[in-house]
Design a protein around this motif. Structure first.
Motif, short mmCIF file in Angstrom:
data_model
loop_
_atom_site.label_atom_id
_atom_site.label_comp_id
_atom_site.label_asym_id
_atom_site.label_seq_id
_atom_site.Cartn_x
_atom_site.Cartn_y
_atom_site.Cartn_z
N PRO A 203 0.82 -1.22 0.00
CA PRO A 203 0.00 0.00 0.00
C PRO A 203 0.84 1.27 0.00
CG PRO A 203 0.01 -0.98 2.17
CD PRO A 203 0.74 -1.94 1.27
N LEU A 204 0.15 2.38 -0.10
CA LEU A 204 0.80 3.66 -0.35
C LEU A 204 1.24 4.41 0.89
CD1 LEU A 204 -1.48 5.21 -3.13
CD2 LEU A 204 0.63 3.93 -3.40
N THR A 205 2.24 5.25 0.68
CA THR A 205 2.60 6.33 1.59
C THR A 205 2.20 7.62 0.90
OG1 THR A 205 4.50 5.09 2.40
CG2 THR A 205 4.47 7.47 2.83
N ILE A 206 1.42 8.46 1.58
CA ILE A 206 1.03 9.74 0.98
C ILE A 206 1.77 10.89 1.67
CG2 ILE A 206 -1.22 8.85 0.29
CD1 ILE A 206 -2.48 10.39 2.62
N ASN A 207 1.70 12.04 1.07
CA ASN A 207 2.26 13.30 1.61
C ASN A 207 3.78 13.32 1.66
OD1 ASN A 207 -0.42 14.13 2.08
ND2 ASN A 207 -0.42 13.23 4.14
N LEU A 208 4.44 12.43 0.93
CA LEU A 208 5.91 12.45 0.89
C LEU A 208 6.33 13.25 -0.34
CD1 LEU A 208 8.63 11.64 1.97
CD2 LEU A 208 8.41 9.43 0.83
N ASP A 209 6.48 14.55 -0.16
CA ASP A 209 6.81 15.45 -1.27
C ASP A 209 8.30 15.72 -1.38
OD1 ASP A 209 4.07 15.73 -1.86
OD2 ASP A 209 3.86 17.37 -0.41
N HIS A 210 8.98 15.81 -0.25
CA HIS A 210 10.42 16.08 -0.24
C HIS A 210 11.07 15.15 0.77
CE1 HIS A 210 8.39 19.94 -1.37
NE2 HIS A 210 9.27 19.86 -2.35
N GLN A 211 11.52 13.99 0.30
CA GLN A 211 12.03 12.98 1.21
C GLN A 211 13.30 13.44 1.90
OE1 GLN A 211 11.93 9.07 -0.38
NE2 GLN A 211 13.00 8.11 1.32
N ASP A 212 13.33 13.22 3.21
CA ASP A 212 14.50 13.58 4.01
C ASP A 212 15.70 12.78 3.50
OD1 ASP A 212 16.43 13.89 6.01
OD2 ASP A 212 14.94 13.91 7.62
#
Length: 414
Positions: A364-373
């Motif tokens: 399944p998905l991970t959401i809201n990961l726009d700028h990965q650390d």
């Protein structure tokens, strides 16, 4: 010979689905359960955080008025999940001896609503108005006891209470009971109902909650450089853990094997994880060893990944130390981005997603990961569900809790 523990039934009530099929489909689609809180107490107490991941369906849709009155919400959620898992497993009173049927059901906080409502009643109306059922409703073992009563389990009703590791620690207990021959079937999982003004105020005071009041659905951001805390969630998950022999004798459908589990402690800090992830790494190694699996066998991890600035990185450090370069080949899902953090229930619902990922062959998905650390360079599943390799597969669910509790569950496809 040690018996195998297998999973034959699943049940859940969550912020993104009031049953397992809906929960699973929404987890594949990236649905967020976070939304503004509309209760009057939000303004009354001037809470700094005004949103949470509340249940998708009120418990009154599945429980009678009498049950609602006699159960704290944390027990209501647990019973709902357990009943679904029981039915999904095709179990009945005749399918298992009552003395060989056990409950292992955890919670992180327990009946906080009953406790604090009772205190308000005592202060404002006096002792004669306190409900006679207050103690059995508020006690942390209330859900396990209610499930035992509801489904006729006489082999024991146990309650691990280890903060956010509780649901996974309940699975550790279930596996041991099955493998040691002490039970044939264990109703296992976790439940939590802590969307109450006091826990919200307390978590906010310690800077653990996201304060994105203007955009709740984007607030839980595991591994993102802009993460600022978790989103509080509620709900329950239940898994029927059964000996393989017992399951096959009755012709049960088997989702997968609970192949290994482990529990360790950091002895580092009452809330913060060990910076080096040493306790988490030990739990991963021990669980894999119990499962008879190598680190290179693992294709998927449902990570603890709460979205707190200090919490996400140590989990990566632990995984890197255990998996080495193979960590780059593991599909990682951080599903709290969708469900919020269900505290003592988180390990249970995330284990359900891990089992289904193996059973259905996709993560399944991970959401809201726009700028990965850049300090957490995991291969995170975003955008669309990730197909997992063909053949027998091993996947892991991680859970870590305040107090330095670490619990890991290893699942194998069948």
């Amino acid at each position: 010979m040690t018996r195998k523990a297998v999973i034959t039934g699943l049940g859940a009530t969550t912020p993104i689905g009031a049953d397992v099929p809906t929960f699973w489909q929404n987890a594949l689609q990236g649905v967020s359960g976070a939304r503004p809180l509309e209760q009057e107490w939000v303004a009354e107490y001037e809470l700094p955080v005004r949103f949470a991941a509340q249940l998708a369906e009120a418990p009154g849709e599945k429980l009678s008025r009498v049950e609602l009155k006699r159960m704290d919400p944390t027990t209501q959620y647990g019973v709902i999940a357990a009943r679904e898992a029981w039915a999904d497993a095709g179990l009945s009173e005749d399918a298992v001896e009552a003395e060989r049927l056990t409950v292992s059901f955890g919670t992180g906080i327990g009946g906080v609503w009953t406790l604090l409502d009772g205190w308000d009643t005592l202060r404002n109306k006096g002792p004669r108005r306190v409900l006679p059922m207050t103690v059995p409703m508020l006690m942390p073992n209330g859900p396990a006891a209610a499930i035992s009563l509801d489904l006729g389990a006489r082999g024991g009703a146990r309650t691990p209470v280890s903060a956010c590791a509780s649901g996974t620690e309940a699975l550790d207990m279930a596996r041991r009971l099955i493998e040691n021959g002490e039970a044939d079937v264990v109703i296992s999982g976790g439940t939590e109902a802590a969307i109450h003004p006091l826990p919200i105020a307390a978590f906010a005071a310690m800077q653990a909650l996201s304060k994105r009041n203007d955009d709740p659905q984007a607030a839980s951001r595991p591994y993102d450089k802009d993460r600022d805390g978790f989103v509080l969630g509620e709900g329950a998950g239940a898994l029927i853990i059964e000996s393989e022999e017992h399951a096959r004798a009755r012709g049960a459908r088997i989702y997968g094997e609970l192949a290994g589990t482990a529990v360790t402690s950091d002895s580092f800090h009452i809330t913060a994880p060990d910076d080096e992830g040493l306790g988490a790494a030990r739990a991963l190694r021990q669980a894999l060893s119990v499962a008879g699996a190598e680190p290179t066998d693992v294709v998927h991890v449902n990570a603890h990944a709460t979205s707190t600035p200090v919490g996400d990185r140590p989990e990566y450090v632990a995984m890197k130390s255990v998996f080495g370069d193979h960590v780059d080949n593991i599909a990682v899902s951080a599903t709290k981005s969708q469900t919020g953090h269900l505290l003592g229930a988180s390990g249970a619902i995330e284990s359900i997603l891990t089992v289904l990922a193996l059973h259905e062959g996709k993560a399944p998905l991970t959401i809201n990961l726009d700028h990965q650390d850049p300090e957490i360079p995991l291969d995170v599943v975003t955008g669309t569900p990730r197909a997992l390799p063909e053949g027998q597969k091993v996947a892991i669910s991680n859970s870590f809790g305040f107090g330095g509790h670490n619990s890991v569950a290893v699942f194998r496809s069948v």
